[in-house]
Scaffold this motif. Structure first.
Motif, PDB file in Angstrom:
ATOM      1  N   GLN A  85      10.037  13.664   4.048  1.00 40.97           N
ATOM      2  CA  GLN A  85       9.369  12.940   5.034  1.00 40.97           C
ATOM      3  C   GLN A  85       9.509  11.479   5.008  1.00 40.97           C
ATOM      4  OE1 GLN A  85       7.577  14.720   7.534  1.00 40.97           O
ATOM      5  NE2 GLN A  85       6.309  13.297   8.388  1.00 40.97           N
ATOM      6  N   VAL A  86      10.062  10.796   5.846  1.00 38.38           N
ATOM      7  CA  VAL A  86      10.103   9.381   5.912  1.00 38.38           C
ATOM      8  C   VAL A  86       8.855   8.604   5.737  1.00 38.38           C
ATOM      9  CG1 VAL A  86      10.546   7.476   7.500  1.00 38.38           C
ATOM     10  CG2 VAL A  86      12.272   9.326   7.295  1.00 38.38           C
ATOM     11  N   GLN A  87       8.791   7.648   5.089  1.00 34.11           N
ATOM     12  CA  GLN A  87       7.494   6.712   4.868  1.00 34.11           C
ATOM     13  C   GLN A  87       7.884   5.441   4.718  1.00 34.11           C
ATOM     14  OE1 GLN A  87       5.341   7.867   1.185  1.00 34.11           O
ATOM     15  NE2 GLN A  87       3.566   7.416   2.036  1.00 34.11           N
ATOM     16  N   LEU A  88       6.874   4.543   5.199  1.00 30.34           N
ATOM     17  CA  LEU A  88       7.044   2.950   5.202  1.00 30.34           C
ATOM     18  C   LEU A  88       5.635   2.441   4.600  1.00 30.34           C
ATOM     19  CD1 LEU A  88       8.688   2.160   8.579  1.00 30.34           C
ATOM     20  CD2 LEU A  88       9.767   2.288   6.408  1.00 30.34           C
ATOM     21  N   VAL A  89       5.656   2.004   3.649  1.00 28.82           N
ATOM     22  CA  VAL A  89       4.460   1.421   2.810  1.00 28.82           C
ATOM     23  C   VAL A  89       4.289  -0.266   2.938  1.00 28.82           C
ATOM     24  CG1 VAL A  89       2.866   1.427   1.117  1.00 28.82           C
ATOM     25  CG2 VAL A  89       4.081   3.307   1.439  1.00 28.82           C
ATOM     26  N   GLU A  90       3.501  -0.509   3.652  1.00 31.19           N
ATOM     27  CA  GLU A  90       3.388  -2.294   3.926  1.00 31.19           C
ATOM     28  C   GLU A  90       2.304  -2.590   2.834  1.00 31.19           C
ATOM     29  OE1 GLU A  90       3.801  -1.676   8.691  1.00 31.19           O
ATOM     30  OE2 GLU A  90       2.787  -3.392   7.707  1.00 31.19           O
ATOM     31  N   SER A  91       2.607  -3.950   2.505  1.00 29.47           N
ATOM     32  CA  SER A  91       1.542  -4.858   1.701  1.00 29.47           C
ATOM     33  C   SER A  91       1.781  -6.029   1.881  1.00 29.47           C
ATOM     34  CB  SER A  91       1.842  -4.301   0.233  1.00 29.47           C
ATOM     35  OG  SER A  91       2.957  -4.511  -0.263  1.00 29.47           O
ATOM     36  N   GLY A  92       0.988  -6.716   1.519  1.00 28.90           N
ATOM     37  CA  GLY A  92       0.642  -8.338   1.527  1.00 28.90           C
ATOM     38  C   GLY A  92      -0.042  -8.955   2.318  1.00 28.90           C
ATOM     39  N   GLY A  93      -0.774  -8.265   3.355  1.00 33.62           N
ATOM     40  CA  GLY A  93      -1.539  -8.879   4.229  1.00 33.62           C
ATOM     41  C   GLY A  93      -2.777  -9.630   3.456  1.00 33.62           C
ATOM     42  N   GLY A  94      -3.679 -10.325   4.473  1.00 34.40           N
ATOM     43  CA  GLY A  94      -4.787 -10.722   3.802  1.00 34.40           C
ATOM     44  C   GLY A  94      -5.162 -11.999   4.497  1.00 34.40           C
ATOM     45  N   LEU A  95      -6.270 -12.671   3.789  1.00 32.80           N
ATOM     46  CA  LEU A  95      -6.999 -13.734   4.766  1.00 32.80           C
ATOM     47  C   LEU A  95      -6.353 -15.102   3.981  1.00 32.80           C
ATOM     48  CD1 LEU A  95      -9.182 -15.035   6.461  1.00 32.80           C
ATOM     49  CD2 LEU A  95     -10.825 -14.714   4.592  1.00 32.80           C
ATOM     50  N   VAL A  96      -6.017 -15.995   4.837  1.00 30.93           N
ATOM     51  CA  VAL A  96      -5.339 -17.306   4.333  1.00 30.93           C
ATOM     52  C   VAL A  96      -5.846 -18.484   5.166  1.00 30.93           C
ATOM     53  CG1 VAL A  96      -3.337 -16.992   5.662  1.00 30.93           C
ATOM     54  CG2 VAL A  96      -3.162 -18.416   3.622  1.00 30.93           C
ATOM     55  N   GLN A  97      -5.986 -19.599   4.700  1.00 29.67           N
ATOM     56  CA  GLN A  97      -6.323 -20.601   5.640  1.00 29.67           C
ATOM     57  C   GLN A  97      -4.894 -21.159   6.364  1.00 29.67           C
ATOM     58  OE1 GLN A  97      -8.003 -23.595   2.896  1.00 29.67           O
ATOM     59  NE2 GLN A  97     -10.158 -23.053   3.688  1.00 29.67           N
ATOM     60  N   ALA A  98      -5.319 -21.752   7.412  1.00 28.74           N
ATOM     61  CA  ALA A  98      -4.276 -22.466   8.258  1.00 28.74           C
ATOM     62  C   ALA A  98      -3.508 -23.471   7.367  1.00 28.74           C
ATOM     63  CB  ALA A  98      -4.753 -23.133   9.369  1.00 28.74           C
ATOM     64  N   GLY A  99      -2.180 -23.383   7.487  1.00 31.22           N
ATOM     65  CA  GLY A  99      -1.117 -23.929   6.544  1.00 31.22           C
ATOM     66  C   GLY A  99      -0.744 -23.197   5.228  1.00 31.22           C
ATOM     67  N   GLY A 100      -1.560 -22.181   5.269  1.00 26.98           N
ATOM     68  CA  GLY A 100      -0.933 -21.345   3.673  1.00 26.98           C
ATOM     69  C   GLY A 100       0.037 -20.519   4.011  1.00 26.98           C
ATOM     70  N   SER A 101       0.536 -19.462   2.962  1.00 25.13           N
ATOM     71  CA  SER A 101       1.472 -18.908   3.203  1.00 25.13           C
ATOM     72  C   SER A 101       1.116 -17.193   2.727  1.00 25.13           C
ATOM     73  CB  SER A 101       2.659 -19.215   2.221  1.00 25.13           C
ATOM     74  OG  SER A 101       3.022 -20.476   2.448  1.00 25.13           O
ATOM     75  N   LEU A 102       1.843 -16.439   3.231  1.00 22.31           N
ATOM     76  CA  LEU A 102       1.493 -15.071   2.749  1.00 22.31           C
ATOM     77  C   LEU A 102       3.036 -14.387   2.689  1.00 22.31           C
ATOM     78  CD1 LEU A 102      -1.518 -13.527   4.772  1.00 22.31           C
ATOM     79  CD2 LEU A 102      -1.076 -13.970   2.133  1.00 22.31           C
ATOM     80  N   ARG A 103       3.255 -13.177   1.862  1.00 18.39           N
ATOM     81  CA  ARG A 103       4.552 -12.540   1.926  1.00 18.39           C
ATOM     82  C   ARG A 103       4.096 -11.100   2.158  1.00 18.39           C
ATOM     83  NH1 ARG A 103       8.532 -10.975  -2.893  1.00 18.39           N
ATOM     84  NH2 ARG A 103      10.477 -11.205  -1.776  1.00 18.39           N
ATOM     85  N   LEU A 104       4.810 -10.568   2.902  1.00 18.39           N
ATOM     86  CA  LEU A 104       4.594  -9.119   3.481  1.00 18.39           C
ATOM     87  C   LEU A 104       5.605  -8.182   2.877  1.00 18.39           C
ATOM     88  CD1 LEU A 104       3.449  -9.260   7.023  1.00 18.39           C
ATOM     89  CD2 LEU A 104       1.833  -9.502   5.122  1.00 18.39           C
ATOM     90  N   SER A 105       5.533  -7.095   2.523  1.00 21.69           N
ATOM     91  CA  SER A 105       6.515  -6.219   2.004  1.00 21.69           C
ATOM     92  C   SER A 105       6.456  -5.008   2.708  1.00 21.69           C
ATOM     93  CB  SER A 105       6.419  -6.005   0.615  1.00 21.69           C
ATOM     94  OG  SER A 105       6.654  -7.135  -0.247  1.00 21.69           O
ATOM     95  N   CYS A 106       7.700  -4.260   3.008  1.00 19.71           N
ATOM     96  CA  CYS A 106       7.691  -2.876   3.267  1.00 19.71           C
ATOM     97  C   CYS A 106       8.599  -2.005   2.876  1.00 19.71           C
ATOM     98  CB  CYS A 106       7.719  -3.108   4.891  1.00 19.71           C
ATOM     99  SG  CYS A 106       7.973  -1.485   5.669  1.00 19.71           S
ATOM    100  N   ALA A 107       7.989  -0.958   2.212  1.00 25.79           N
ATOM    101  CA  ALA A 107       8.943  -0.114   1.213  1.00 25.79           C
ATOM    102  C   ALA A 107       9.142   1.135   2.095  1.00 25.79           C
ATOM    103  CB  ALA A 107       8.407  -0.078  -0.171  1.00 25.79           C
ATOM    104  N   ALA A 108      10.686   1.336   2.319  1.00 24.57           N
ATOM    105  CA  ALA A 108      11.001   2.437   2.874  1.00 24.57           C
ATOM    106  C   ALA A 108      11.576   3.692   1.832  1.00 24.57           C
ATOM    107  CB  ALA A 108      11.881   2.323   4.006  1.00 24.57           C
ATOM    108  N   SER A 109      10.888   4.880   2.155  1.00 20.46           N
ATOM    109  CA  SER A 109      11.356   5.886   1.214  1.00 20.46           C
ATOM    110  C   SER A 109      12.185   7.276   2.194  1.00 20.46           C
ATOM    111  CB  SER A 109      10.449   6.213   0.320  1.00 20.46           C
ATOM    112  OG  SER A 109       9.354   6.565   1.301  1.00 20.46           O
ATOM    113  N   GLU A 110      12.671   8.042   1.496  1.00 22.85           N
ATOM    114  CA  GLU A 110      13.141   9.432   2.144  1.00 22.85           C
ATOM    115  C   GLU A 110      14.167   9.269   3.472  1.00 22.85           C
ATOM    116  OE1 GLU A 110      12.671  12.144   0.340  1.00 22.85           O
ATOM    117  OE2 GLU A 110      11.278  10.909  -0.926  1.00 22.85           O
TER     118      GLU A 110
END
Length: 120
Positions: free
Chosen positions: A1-26
């Motif tokens: 079964q194909v699966q995509l798992v995301e991570s890295g979201g959140g709350l940040v102030q304007a001007g800040g940074s975030l890094r999202l990830s998405c791992a695919a399997s199967e």
């Protein structure tokens, strides 16, 4: 079964940074990988795409601020988001075009979404 798992979201102030990830399997094979987002009350919109050959393309509203990349050994796509603005607030979804094991045609698959909130 194909699966995509995301991570890295959140709350940040304007001007800040975030890094999202998405791992695919199967997956038997993966072609393009990308990110979309959907803000409250709005339609889902395309953000960025990276091809199997690592060619990238961005929506105008993120050019110069966001960077998409992929690690083929890990079947993972990333979205580095810098200089975030309140209007970037949305649920971010990864999208992978590929073939699952035993499948003969390429399909488009979606992650579950990860919330990004940018405060002013």
């Amino acid at each position: 079964q194909v699966q995509l798992v995301e991570s890295g979201g959140g709350l940040v102030q304007a001007g800040g940074s975030l890094r999202l990830s998405c791992a695919a399997s199967e997956f038997f094979s993966i072609n393009a990988m990308g990110w979309y987002r959907q803000a409250p009350g709005k339609q889902r919109e395309w953000v960025a795409t990276i091809t199997s050959g690592s060619f990238t393309n961005y929506a105008d509203f993120v050019k110069g601020r966001f960077t998409i990349s992929r690690d083929n050994a890990k079947n993972t796509v990333y979205l580095e988001m810098n200089n975030l603005k309140p209007e970037d607030t949305a649920v971010y979804y990864c999208n992978v075009k590929g073939k699952g094991w035993g499948k003969v045609i390429e399909l488009s698959y979606w992650g579950q979404g990860t919330q990004v909130t940018v405060s002013s």
